[in-house]
Write a protein that holds these residues in place. Structure first.
Motif: not given
Lengths: 252, 798, 330
Positions: B443, B446-447, B650, B652, C293, C297, C322, C325-326
């Motif tokens: 990991r 997120s990848k 990824d 996500e 983060d 979340e 998502n 989140r990013r």
């Protein structure tokens, strides 16, 4: 100017789209002309003395019926404006208001129909042979409703039922909180439904214009008052109705 | 073995035109009086033409005429039609209108009133197989080499779509070995159902055509993968003799299987030109190319595979419903079975196949037809087996990999040679597999890293075609190539086998190709990865014939016997006294003088009539070497590749990035390194597209295709592929080719598809999607645990 | 029906002043077509899916081009400024990196060289049924082919659908809404300004237009206020392909932080509804929290709350979450 509009369906075949909204201007113009002519004619006609509103109050419309009438009136106006304003270029989020008003109108009409059939005297709205003497014989007075009022009611009934019927079908064709749209209708049937919905809308616009006009006319205004307060005066009753055909009770 | 030309890079003669833009594709040609045709294509997925009223259109100024189905070559369902009165897919051409320019032609199309009666249609094979399912054609819904109807019971359909062992009757079947014993011997049995997309060929050059008639001959400028191979088929389609066809296809902006031979559009301007008495140009739009340009056969299927404890594949039971589109196609399923049979050498195997027609774009062979679809599905299953058996993914492949004793297909026939283990070893070493595999599942935010290896196969060679070389008195060597210029440079690269045999300088060689007027020999189709093997042989035998004749002439002129002579430095010389020699130019002049077989006045009896005409065309201009390839071939010629890949997926966004890719070819002796590199990298790009991007979507209610433009279909772009892709080749000579070479074009894609599918699965801890393409939405749905949007085994929906 | 590919005949006007352009557009009404970079236009016209009689080409109007500072520290971008210029301009990159990033992700370099910022925000939706030239609601018809029991609608809306389920395809629109830009519109009656958030129109309000622009209106400039200059930005576009593709979902976010906590935020998602979608509940929820983060979340699920997916676009809801989140993580 077109009467109806056509489009191509998904496979390029010509298919009915619905009524041409060019007709909206025709209907509005015709309604205005009709009203104007009526005003002119009435101005030159010698009007009989206006009956007095004083005296005993005779019940014409029960509260519940007045409530129905105004609920229906408001919903019809909302439907007409939300339906027509976007067509003439006024942008707003109209669809939800439109179908909510449509559901209210539908519920009101169902209520009215049931009440009229089982708790009222549907015969009062019946058009009989006697009614046709009214326009030609000054001595013949109507029962509760004049021929003109009955005509207005029945025309309105037909158009409202048509607009509700087609509207409910169209309602099934959109996503709502309760269901997602279906594909039950092919495009040409859908075109016919839109045509009938649009045409009955145009009819309603004309009819509503006339109805409102007559409701505001000085010699008819007591009817409008009766739709608000429920009563007409004894004098108004005698001047406009045949007690043999309609003898209302005294208003509370 | 050291070669003068084989295994060396060279500059193919068409390169300059391509780089400078001077190359002339079909639509770059213009002739006096040329008019433009446009097509009216079906708006309905299946219909009957009731009426075409073109009076108003034909009355327009600048409109010259209409061409309908009645005017052209008739075909029998489900063969492709030029124009039709029973369109079977949205976009099926019904008629054409010609006008002074394209705008007028399009204006005229708008004025034609066409009445169509809709007919039942289906865009999903399984829908058609239902008890009351609609048939794609009036004649039926399946095409196991003949049209008929097949409907399963509701239970058969239910079992199939829910991924249980299919019970629906399958009209085609082959098998070998004892399947039951194979599964009994298995320590692990995997069962998976799967779907692969049949997406468009997407040739960058749409199949535009110019035709005109001159002196009773029909001139056709078109875009085809093959050259000579097209001639008999196009002549038949046009209803003329082969000698009356002038066919020019010097360049081809991509065909990928969709332009192998004469396709319907190629003949339309010929008919129209004859009808109008004017040259007719028919440009095909991008949207039309998606209609008439064909697509890959789609699969809906089920596989059961047995593995021994050691990881040997003991049995494979494969069941495939093929989406053939609307016209005759097929063969992909059997090829898929063939690919499994060679790549994993299972002890027993069965293939059942249900070829179903749908009212979607016509299908045809597309790069690795069958082999590449199944590579995308079966290779991740190999990884699953490796996981469950505790084996390394490369090791399990190596254990099953074919060598020169391999057998394949239902008949378990032999191969010419195969070195897949060597390919896997070479790749594993270059890629650093043993280190790289440790990164699997790592990991980084997120990848997550995915590592994959994939194998590809396609039969890669034929035989029995003709070669033709000519040496002119000026000393130039003319290499006549009937091979089409499909973009791989094989039309030129294969002639280097002749140059090699003739030991001549490449600078003295002139490659003739691209037009029947260039006098080209009969050649195979440029498809099936077969050109390299097939035409190095044909060119070699032609050169050998020329050498034989040169020695005969030398003996005649200089004395002695032919076997006293040899060739070198473009001279024929006496082995005992090298000073006694003739230059190639002198020999050629003598050949012209001698006539007969030397100058092409006679020719071998066994050469094809196309070659005979070519020889007649150049007879008397020099020394002619011409022969049919009668060299022995001992089995199927395998083209094999392995791809190694590292990706970052990824979780996500569902997007993957290809960090590294390596392709290894096992295609005998490398003929043309740059050409091979192009094939391996180009194949990889295609493979990445199939595995992760390319879509084929139909609206099932109305039969409409959603993908009629590049941006809707989504072939990979330059930012979707790695900037650098390494390649290598095993480079062991095949004994059945005089220069040791085999083809490799198609497997190059399959191994990349498989590698990426495996890496995606690896990144997700071994989850198998069992469908292509694995687009970001599919990954996001999986990762978020909300299930997929598409129905089980639904096809043409993604 | 055919796959048309040739420009039909039409009149071409090439005015050199905005006033002339507005007068022409007014006179032509719905028969006219205002042309910017042409990247959306020519597809429609060559496919013969739209049938204007005349084009008003804005490319000769110099004042529509260029980027300049405005009083008060903002920036004004002429509507005809190419996306390439917007993505590379030093001023934009320095002050409004969000817009530069969004412009740089539009289509492909070739299209960015030709396409304009004004055109990018005014472009029509990419619903494939509509683009096919079908007479759907958006084309003035009675039906939506995409929102039907078997419609193929992977790219379509999960919010704000009203009969039509098309989405806004613009990459820069999200950034402009996040930056609280103002759109400057001119017609024969004068100049008026509309907030970017009000510029885009959903199907409930008008099913045949994507913006408030009516026939006769010319979008002349886009003004970026100083309020959101030099903020913390996040832009991401998730598309199938990394070049020449439309977003499956995109996000443009601007944050003002103070002492490690978010003081103000604007988050906007693209390609989830017919208009750029402000994530107001997320914006409210992140105020006063650190940009990290755990905040991401905590608030991510608010992004897709109330989504109504169609047959094939369920993935957009988790993808939206998502991307939030990013945005908070970066």
């Amino acid at each position: 100017m077109d009467i109806v509009e056509f489009r191509e369906d998904v496979w390029g075949r010509e298919v009915l789209l619905g009524v041409s909204w060019d007709l909206l201007w025709v209907v509005l113009t015709l309604s205005a002309v009709a009203i104007m002519v009526h005003i002119v004619v009435m101005t030159f006609l010698k009007s009989p003395p206006r009956p007095s509103a004083a005296g005993l109050h005779m019940e014409r419309h029960a509260a519940v019926d007045r409530g129905f009438h105004w609920i229906m009136a408001v919903s019809v106006f909302v439907l007409l404006f939300t339906g027509v304003l976007p067509v003439v270029g006024v942008d707003f989020s109209w669809l939800t208001i439109h179908w909510v008003a449509g559901l209210i109108l539908t519920a009101a009409v169902v209520f009215h129909t049931l009440r009229a059939l089982f708790w009222q005297k549907p015969r009062e709205m019946w058009v009989g042979a006697d009614d046709f003497r009214e326009p030609f014989d000054a001595g013949t007075k109507p029962g509760k409703y004049s021929l003109a009022q009955k005509g207005m009611h029945h025309a309105m009934t037909a158009l409202v039922l048509l607009v509700i019927g087609t509207g409910l079908v169209l309602f099934a064709m959109i996503d709502t909180p309760w269901w997602n749209r279906s594909n039950a209708l092919d495009e040409s049937t859908l075109g016919w439904i839109f045509l009938l919905h649009g045409a009955s809308t145009l009819g309603l616009i004309g009819l509503v214009a006339l109805h409102v006009y007559f409701a505001l006319r000085p010699e008819k205004r007591f009817y409008t008052r009766s739709m608000i307060s429920g009563w007409i005066s004894e004098d108004e009753l005698r001047a406009n109705h045949d007690p043999a055909r309609w003898s209302p009770e005294r208003s509370a | 073995m050291s070669y003068l030309h084989i295994g060396k890079n060279f500059t193919p003669p068409d390169i300059h035109g391509k780089v400078t833009g001077k190359a002339r594709y079909a639509e770059d040609y213009s002739v006096d009086g040329m008019v433009y045709a446009r097509l009216y294509t079906s708006p309905m997925p299946h219909a009957r033409v009731v009426e075409i009223d073109a009076d108003e259109a034909l009355a327009m100024e600048g409109v010259f005429g209409i061409l309908t189905a009645e005017d052209v070559y008739p075909t029998e369902a489900p063969a492709p039609t030029l124009l039709t009165n029973e369109p079977v897919y949205v976009g099926d051409p019904i008629f054409a209108i010609a006008a002074i320019d394209e705008k007028t032609a399009e204006d005229a199309l708008k004025k034609v009133r066409v009445k169509l009666e809709p007919l039942p249609f289906s865009v999903d094979p399984v829908t058609s197989l239902k008890p009351d399912g609609p048939s794609a054609r009036l004649e039926g819904n399946i095409y196991p080499r003949e049209m008929r109807s097949l409907h399963w019971s509701a239970e058969d359909v239910e079992r199939f779509v829910t991924g249980r062992e299919p019970t629906g009757p399958a009209p085609s079947e082959w098998s070998y070995g004892d399947l039951e014993a194979g599964f009994d011997n298995a320590a692990l049995i995997l069962e998976e159902s799967f779907v692969t997309t049949g997406y468009a060929h997407m040739s960058m050059e749409p199949r535009s055509v110019l035709s005109y008639w001159q002196n009773g001959r029909c001139h056709v400028h078109g875009s085809t993968q093959s050259q000579s191979f097209v001639v008999p088929f196009l002549a038949r389609m046009l209803g003329i003799e082969q000698k009356d066809l002038v066919f020019v296809a010097e360049y081809c902006g991509g065909g990928f299987g969709s332009k192998i031979s004469a396709y319907p559009v190629l003949a339309i301007p010929g008919y129209f030109s004859k009808k109008l008495g004017r040259p007719v140009m028919l440009r095909i739009t991008r949207e039309e190319e998606y209609y008439v340009g064909s697509a890959r056969v789609g699969f809906q299927g089920w596989i059961k595979a047995g593995f021994t404890r050691e990881g040997r594949v003991s049995a494979v039971d494969l069941y495939i419903v093929q989406d053939l589109g609307s016209q005759q196609a097929g063969g992909d399923a059997s090829s898929a079975g063939g690919a499994i049979s060679i790549l994993y050498q299972p002890d027993a195997m069965r293939l059942r196949d249900v070829p179903v027609l749908t009212n979607t774009t016509p299908r045809g062979p597309q790069r690795g037809p069958g082999q590449n679809q199944i590579a995308a599905i079966f290779e991740p299953m190999m990884d699953k087996a490796a996981r469950e058996l505790g084996l390394d993914p490369v090791a399990i492949r190596r254990l099953n990999a074919p060598d020169s004793s391999a057998t394949l297909n239902a008949n378990q026939g032999p191969v010419t040679s195969a070195y897949m283990k060597e390919a896997l070893d070479r790749g594993a070493e270059l890629f650093g597999w043993s280190e790289r595999i440790k990164k699997s599942g790592q990991r980084n935010g997120s990848k997550v890293t995915g590592i994959g290896v994939g194998q590809g196969y396609h039969s890669a060679g034929a035989n029995g075609f003709d070669g033709l070389v000519r040496i002119t008195p000026d000393g130039r060597i003319h290499l006549h190539s009937g091979v089409g210029n499909l973009g791989t440079y094989s039309y030129a690269a294969t002639t280097r086998a002749a140059a090699e045999a003739l030991k001549c300088n490449w600078e003295n060689c002139i490659v003739h190709h691209g037009s029947t007027e260039e006098n080209l020999p009969w050649s195979s189709y440029q498809a099936g990865s077969n050109t390299t093997f097939t035409h190095t042989r044909a060119n070699y035998v032609a050169a050998e014939d020329a050498i034989r004749k040169m020695k005969l002439i030398a003996a005649q002129v200089l004395g002695g016997t032919p076997d006293q002579y040899d060739i070198a430095d473009e001279r024929v010389f006496d082995i005992g006294n090298a000073a006694r020699s003739l230059t190639y130019g002198e020999v050629a002049a003598k050949a012209v003088e001698l006539g007969g077989e030397f100058s092409g006045e006679t020719w071998p009896e066994d050469i094809h009539e196309v070659t005979q005409r070519a020889v007649q065309g150049i007879a008397g201009t020099g020394l002619i070497g011409v022969a049919k390839d009668n060299l022995p071939v001992r089995g199927t010629v395998p083209g094999l590749t392995v791809g190694f890949i590292e990706i970052e997926l990824d979780l996500e966004t569902g997007k993957h990035e290809i960090v590294d890719f390596l392709a290894v070819a096992e295609c005998g002796t490398v003929l043309h390194p740059l050409g091979l590199a192009g094939q391996l990298r180009g194949g990889a790009v295609w493979g990445f597209g199939m595995a992760g991007l390319e879509r084929h979507v139909y609206d099932p209610q109305n039969g409409l295709p959603a993908n009629v433009g590049y941006y809707q279909t989504r072939p990979p772009t330059y930012l979707d592929i790695p900037a650098h892709m390494e390649w290598s080749a095993v480079d062991i000579a095949d004994p059945d080719n005089p220069v040791g070479s085999r083809g490799v074009g198609e497997p190059a894609m399959g191994s990349a598809t498989a590698a990426l599918m495996c890496a995606l699965s690896d990144a997700l801890g071994g989850h198998l999607f069992n469908r292509t393409p694995v687009t970001p939405d599919v990954v996001v749905n999986h990762v978020s645990g909300q299930g997929q949007s598409h129905g089980p085994l639904a096809t043409n929906t993604f | 029906m055919s796959a048309y590919d040739v420009m039909p005949d039409m009149e071409l006007f090439q005015p050199v002043t905005v006033e002339d352009a507005a007068a022409l557009a007014e006179r032509l009404g719905s028969r006219g077509w205002v042309l910017a970079g042409g990247q959306d236009t020519y597809g429609w016209l060559k496919d013969r899916a739209k049938h204007p009689k005349a084009m008003v080409d804005l490319s000769s109007i110099d004042v529509l081009n260029g980027i300049e500072e405005t009083d008060g520290g903002g920036v004004k971008i002429g509507a005809m400024t190419t996306l390439r210029e917007v993505s590379r301009d030093q001023l934009i990159r320095a002050r409004y990196g969000l817009l530069a990033a969004a412009a740089a992700r539009v289509a492909s370099p070739q299209i960015r060289n030709q396409g304009t910022l004004g055109g990018n925000v005014s472009q029509d939706t990419r619903c494939w049924y509509y683009r096919r030239g079908l007479s759907c609601y958006r084309a003035g018809g009675n039906i939506c082919y995409a929102d039907s029991p078997e419609g193929m609608n992977r790219e379509h809306a999960i919010f704000g659908a009203s009969r039509c389920v098309a989405v806004s395809p613009s990459d820069t629109a999200t950034a402009l809404v996040a930056l609280d830009a103002t759109m400057v519109i001119q017609n024969t009656r004068g100049v008026h300004r509309v907030a970017a958030g009000d510029f885009f129109v959903g199907p409930a309000v008008n099913i045949t237009r994507m913006t408030v622009l009516r026939p006769g209106d010319i979008l002349t400039a886009i003004e970026l206020p100083a309020d959101w200059a030099h903020a913390e930005y996040y832009f991401e576009k998730v598309a199938d392909r990394n070049v020449w593709d439309f977003a499956l979902v995109s996000i443009a976010a601007a944050f003002r932080t103070e002492n490690g906590t978010i003081r103000d935020a604007r988050l906007v998602c693209g390609a989830v509804s017919c208009v750029p979608r402000r994530l107001t509940s997320v914006e409210r929820a992140v105020i006063g929290k650190p940009r990290n983060d755990s905040t991401g979340e905590a608030v991510a699920a608010l992004a897709s709350e109330g989504a109504r997916p169609l047959n094939y676009n369920h993935f957009k809801a988790p993808l939206m979450d998502n991307l939030v989140r990013r945005a908070l993580r970066a």
